[in-house]
Scaffold this motif. Structure first.
Motif, mmCIF file in Angstrom:
data_model
loop_
_atom_site.group_PDB
_atom_site.id
_atom_site.type_symbol
_atom_site.label_atom_id
_atom_site.label_comp_id
_atom_site.label_asym_id
_atom_site.label_seq_id
_atom_site.Cartn_x
_atom_site.Cartn_y
_atom_site.Cartn_z
ATOM 1 N N ASN A 71 -9.410 -8.465 -14.272
ATOM 2 C CA ASN A 71 -9.653 -8.510 -12.817
ATOM 3 C C ASN A 71 -10.765 -6.904 -13.424
ATOM 4 O OD1 ASN A 71 -7.951 -10.259 -12.256
ATOM 5 N ND2 ASN A 71 -6.713 -9.493 -11.500
ATOM 6 N N GLU A 76 -9.073 -3.199 -8.916
ATOM 7 C CA GLU A 76 -7.856 -3.283 -8.838
ATOM 8 C C GLU A 76 -7.007 -2.842 -7.273
ATOM 9 O OE1 GLU A 76 -4.988 0.381 -10.874
ATOM 10 O OE2 GLU A 76 -7.262 0.695 -10.994
ATOM 11 N N ILE A 77 -5.451 -3.759 -6.825
ATOM 12 C CA ILE A 77 -5.032 -4.059 -6.161
ATOM 13 C C ILE A 77 -4.607 -3.201 -6.460
ATOM 14 C CG2 ILE A 77 -4.370 -5.193 -4.450
ATOM 15 C CD1 ILE A 77 -6.711 -6.930 -4.451
ATOM 16 N N LYS A 78 -3.281 -3.816 -7.026
ATOM 17 C CA LYS A 78 -1.862 -3.061 -6.721
ATOM 18 C C LYS A 78 -1.687 -0.674 -7.496
ATOM 19 C CE LYS A 78 -0.021 -7.384 -8.550
ATOM 20 N NZ LYS A 78 1.127 -8.111 -9.523
ATOM 21 N N TYR A 90 -13.812 -5.113 -0.816
ATOM 22 C CA TYR A 90 -13.388 -5.996 -1.336
ATOM 23 C C TYR A 90 -14.280 -7.428 -0.550
ATOM 24 C CZ TYR A 90 -9.651 -9.612 -1.902
ATOM 25 O OH TYR A 90 -9.090 -10.530 -1.825
ATOM 26 N N ILE A 111 -6.059 -12.371 -1.893
ATOM 27 C CA ILE A 111 -5.706 -11.152 -2.317
ATOM 28 C C ILE A 111 -4.307 -11.175 -3.420
ATOM 29 C CG2 ILE A 111 -4.654 -9.188 -2.010
ATOM 30 C CD1 ILE A 111 -6.033 -9.091 1.094
ATOM 31 N N LYS A 112 -3.847 -12.714 -3.129
ATOM 32 C CA LYS A 112 -2.877 -12.330 -4.249
ATOM 33 C C LYS A 112 -2.997 -12.974 -5.521
ATOM 34 C CE LYS A 112 1.546 -15.584 -4.669
ATOM 35 N NZ LYS A 112 2.772 -16.307 -3.894
ATOM 36 N N ALA A 164 -4.527 -9.770 -7.050
ATOM 37 C CA ALA A 164 -3.987 -9.270 -7.542
ATOM 38 C C ALA A 164 -3.500 -9.791 -8.747
ATOM 39 C CB ALA A 164 -2.985 -8.737 -6.459
ATOM 40 N N ASP A 165 -3.177 -11.187 -9.231
ATOM 41 C CA ASP A 165 -2.804 -12.075 -10.491
ATOM 42 C C ASP A 165 -3.731 -11.871 -11.424
ATOM 43 O OD1 ASP A 165 -1.754 -12.989 -12.247
ATOM 44 O OD2 ASP A 165 -1.724 -15.243 -11.390
ATOM 45 N N GLU A 166 -3.013 -11.048 -12.508
ATOM 46 C CA GLU A 166 -4.380 -10.009 -13.639
ATOM 47 C C GLU A 166 -4.206 -11.742 -15.104
ATOM 48 O OE1 GLU A 166 -1.141 -7.163 -15.371
ATOM 49 O OE2 GLU A 166 -2.177 -5.437 -13.869
ATOM 50 N N ASN A 181 -10.908 -13.137 -11.260
ATOM 51 C CA ASN A 181 -11.564 -13.162 -10.069
ATOM 52 C C ASN A 181 -12.667 -14.012 -9.720
ATOM 53 O OD1 ASN A 181 -10.703 -9.336 -9.515
ATOM 54 N ND2 ASN A 181 -9.991 -11.018 -10.303
ATOM 55 N N TYR A 225 0.449 -3.711 -0.882
ATOM 56 C CA TYR A 225 0.328 -3.554 -2.149
ATOM 57 C C TYR A 225 0.482 -1.523 -2.534
ATOM 58 C CZ TYR A 225 -0.650 -7.951 -4.435
ATOM 59 O OH TYR A 225 -0.203 -9.070 -3.929
#
Length: 291
Positions: free
Chosen positions: A3, A6-8, A23, A100-101, A104-106, A110, A265
């Motif tokens: 991705n 980076e969100i987390k 974003y 967003i979920k 955030a999923d690697e 994206n 997050y």
């Protein structure tokens, strides 16, 4: 594929304020298409209902107003506007949080996110998110009855409930308790974010509608000498203005939901990441002492 957003991670206050705009810039196409497909139709209906509400006095005869038909029309327009407005806000929350979920999923690229990737989650969670919104509104309303401040306190403590429900796939009750836990010790932090995001949303709406306000003012002023002309002029002007303002306010609320999703997050990393680090450190210390 890795991705590129980076969100987390832990973010400071300034980062969270600016995060929604970065974003949107990064994911404008996929997020915009999803909002267009799943949210905008509801926003349009809500805007039309509100526009009917403000133009009712211009479209009714004095006899209808005196007979009570005016009140009935106002109630019907208000009710339909509120219902479709709530549906639009629920759909917007579902779209933004599921987007967003995925980001955030690697394991998800994206750049490959499409509306059809978001739709299953929106469809399955919509009713429950609507019920959550109603429950939060009820709890906040009860709190406001008791001198307003309790209502504000409760609304901030529960403001991450919908995000938690989408991100963690928990049940109805756990979503509320989880939000309450995450915001604990970060109430003022969260309150500040919400206030600033609301201000940004309002300013963006007003910036776009301000030219229309000027045009409306001079158009209405020019028709003051002739009541019939004023009625014919102001009715459509008010209808368009309030419909546009309502629709834009819903669309720009996107930045509030994005900020809350990022803040979710942020709190996860701040609270649970720190707790995990401390537990690992304790294990290492115990192992070192035994050796």
């Amino acid at each position: 594929m890795a991705n590129n957003f980076e969100i987390k991670k832990v973010q400071d206050f300034g980062d969270l304020v600016s995060a929604p705009f970065f974003y949107i810039r990064e994911h404008f196409r996929s997020l915009g298409k999803s909002i267009l497909y799943f949210v905008v139709p509801l926003i349009v209906v809500a805007g039309i209902a509100v526009s009917q509400l403000v133009t009712t006095p211009f479209n009714m005869d004095p006899e209808d107003i005196e007979s009570g038909a005016y009140i009935a029309e106002v109630i019907a327009s208000s009710l339909s506007g509120s219902i479709f407005g709530m549906l639009a806000m629920t759909a917007l929350a579902a779209v933004v949080y599921h987007h967003i979920k995925l980001v955030a999923d690697e394991t998800v690229d994206n750049n490959s996110i499409e509306p059809q990737d978001i739709w299953p989650g929106v469809k399955s969670d919509f009713l429950m998110l609507l019920l959550i919104s109603l429950a939060i509104g009820l709890a906040t309303g009860i709190g406001i009855i008791f001198f307003i401040l309790p209502g504000i306190f409760i609304s901030i403590k529960l403001i991450l409930t919908t995000a938690v429900y989408v991100m963690e796939d928990v049940d109805f009750g756990d979503a509320f308790s989880r939000s309450w836990h995450l915001v604990t010790n970060y109430w003022w932090y969260t309150f500040g974010l919400v206030v600033i995001m609301y201000l940004f949303s309002s300013l963006m709406t007003n910036a776009i509608t301000f030219p229309f306000i000027i045009v409306s003012f001079f158009s209405g002023f020019s028709g003051l000498e002739d009541p019939e002309t004023m009625e014919q002029t102001l009715g459509p002007i008010f209808s368009i203005f309030y419909g546009l303002t309502t629709s834009l306010s819903y669309v720009f609320y996107t930045i509030v939901y994005i900020c809350l999703g990022m803040h979710y997050y942020n709190l996860i990393e701040r609270k649970e990441g720190k707790e995990l680090t401390e537990r690992i450190q304790q294990i290492d210390d115990s192992a070192g002492a035994e050796s």
